[in-house]
Design a protein around this motif. Structure first.
Motif, PDB file in Angstrom:
ATOM      1  N   LEU A 142     -18.901 -35.542 -26.754  1.00  0.00           N
ATOM      2  CA  LEU A 142     -18.048 -36.196 -27.041  1.00  0.00           C
ATOM      3  C   LEU A 142     -17.609 -35.779 -28.618  1.00  0.00           C
ATOM      4  O   LEU A 142     -16.468 -35.618 -29.105  1.00  0.00           O
ATOM      5  CB  LEU A 142     -18.149 -37.879 -27.146  1.00  0.00           C
ATOM      6  CG  LEU A 142     -18.247 -38.525 -25.713  1.00  0.00           C
ATOM      7  CD1 LEU A 142     -18.600 -39.799 -26.218  1.00  0.00           C
ATOM      8  CD2 LEU A 142     -16.891 -38.434 -24.978  1.00  0.00           C
ATOM      9  N   GLY A 143     -18.580 -35.482 -29.377  1.00  0.00           N
ATOM     10  CA  GLY A 143     -18.391 -35.044 -30.737  1.00  0.00           C
ATOM     11  C   GLY A 143     -17.632 -33.658 -30.957  1.00  0.00           C
ATOM     12  O   GLY A 143     -16.780 -33.394 -31.547  1.00  0.00           O
ATOM     13  N   GLY A 144     -18.061 -32.719 -29.961  1.00  0.00           N
ATOM     14  CA  GLY A 144     -17.430 -31.602 -29.928  1.00  0.00           C
ATOM     15  C   GLY A 144     -16.107 -31.607 -29.262  1.00  0.00           C
ATOM     16  O   GLY A 144     -15.165 -30.848 -30.050  1.00  0.00           O
ATOM     17  N   LEU A 145     -15.966 -32.267 -28.383  1.00  0.00           N
ATOM     18  CA  LEU A 145     -14.354 -32.465 -27.956  1.00  0.00           C
ATOM     19  C   LEU A 145     -13.412 -33.034 -29.059  1.00  0.00           C
ATOM     20  O   LEU A 145     -12.448 -32.633 -29.247  1.00  0.00           O
ATOM     21  CB  LEU A 145     -14.178 -33.462 -26.852  1.00  0.00           C
ATOM     22  CG  LEU A 145     -13.897 -32.655 -25.409  1.00  0.00           C
ATOM     23  CD1 LEU A 145     -15.141 -31.644 -24.925  1.00  0.00           C
ATOM     24  CD2 LEU A 145     -13.453 -33.614 -24.239  1.00  0.00           C
ATOM     25  N   ALA A 146     -13.841 -34.041 -29.979  1.00  0.00           N
ATOM     26  CA  ALA A 146     -12.999 -34.728 -30.895  1.00  0.00           C
ATOM     27  C   ALA A 146     -12.890 -33.485 -31.938  1.00  0.00           C
ATOM     28  O   ALA A 146     -11.770 -33.700 -32.527  1.00  0.00           O
ATOM     29  CB  ALA A 146     -13.859 -35.751 -31.486  1.00  0.00           C
TER      30      ALA A 146
END
Length: 269
Positions: A142-146
């Motif tokens: 999720l952090g990478g996508l954000a």
């Protein structure tokens, strides 16, 4: 509770015979292709958008943790030998390469590490980032996508839960909802199988659309062993009418089926 964490449809597994275990697992596995089929429209959208970017020098990145990360790394690692292209499909796993063989404690809970891992590849807005998480809530993913969205990348998520955080975060949500696992919560089973199928579809379709297949043949495969040299020589025999010995010699000299066939027909002019 998420679907992937729901209780198994089967009880008392420890009291089943080996045959009962295998038959019931197979019944559950039969549901996977149906779930993946429902996701084809989203997969198609991702392929079309990815190919556009690849034609402009863009790359396809996978990020994931645990089984999901390993599947992404596996898919990416098979692209160079199969299609003869390096650095176009790249898989990253939480915890780094050592996590491929052994679990790295708490690696998946780090929300900032994926982007740090991606920055090492000079990732940019021409690239595509696909997050893989059966649960749809892995912090690393999720952090990478954000961060990817904030930097203008196209993002997609592959998950086995409907309406997950990953689906909400991604530009393209690929949901293969396979239902509860035979062993409760063991997402290396149906969920992992579904993810593997989806990844196969994405990378293979992209490579075909990028011209790495002629007819139904892998004409740019790397000649890394005798089996592949033999396969390539037979392709050349079929395409040109040369003898096997001539085709093999031409293949080894030119380095790929595509180049060997092109050289042959150019020489005939």
């Amino acid at each position: 509770m998420s679907t992937t964490e729901a209780s198994s449809n089967y009880q008392n597994l420890d009291q089943m015979t080996a045959q009962e275990i295998l038959v019931n697992m197979n019944k559950e596995d039969a549901k996977v292709h149906q779930a993946v089929a429902k996701a084809i429209p989203a997969i198609e959208q991702l392929v079309e958008q990815t190919v556009k970017r690849m034609k402009n020098g863009g790359r396809l990145f996978y990020i994931g943790a645990g089984t999901s990360g390993r599947l992404g790394v596996l898919d990416a690692s098979e692209i160079p030998p199969t299609y003869g292209v390096e650095g176009v499909v790249i898989g990253l796993i939480a915890g780094g390469d050592r996590a491929i063989r052994k679990a790295v404690e708490a690696a998946e809970d780090n929300e900032t590490q994926a982007w740090e891992d991606l920055k090492a590849y000079e990732i940019n807005a021409n690239d595509v980032l696909v997050g893989i998480a059966a649960s749809g809530r892995t912090p690393y993913v999720l952090g990478g996508l954000a961060q990817a969205k904030a930097h203008g990348l196209l993002t997609a998520g592959i998950t086995c839960n409907a309406g997950s955080k990953l689906s909400e975060a991604a530009d393209i949500a690929i949901e293969a909802v396979v239902g509860p696992e035979f062993v409760t919560g063991s997402t290396r089973m149906k969920a992992g199988t579904a993810q593997k199928l989806v990844l196969n579809m994405i990378s293979t379709a992209c490579m075909i659309r990028m011209g790495k297949v002629k007819g139904n043949r892998m004409v740019d495969m790397q000649l890394t062993n005798e089996k592949l040299v033999d396969r390539g020589a037979k392709m050349i025999v079929e395409a040109t009418g040369l003898s096997y010995a001539q085709a093999e010699a031409l293949l080894l000299r030119e380095g790929s089926v595509r180049k060997a066939v092109a050289h042959h027909f150019e020489a005939q002019k």
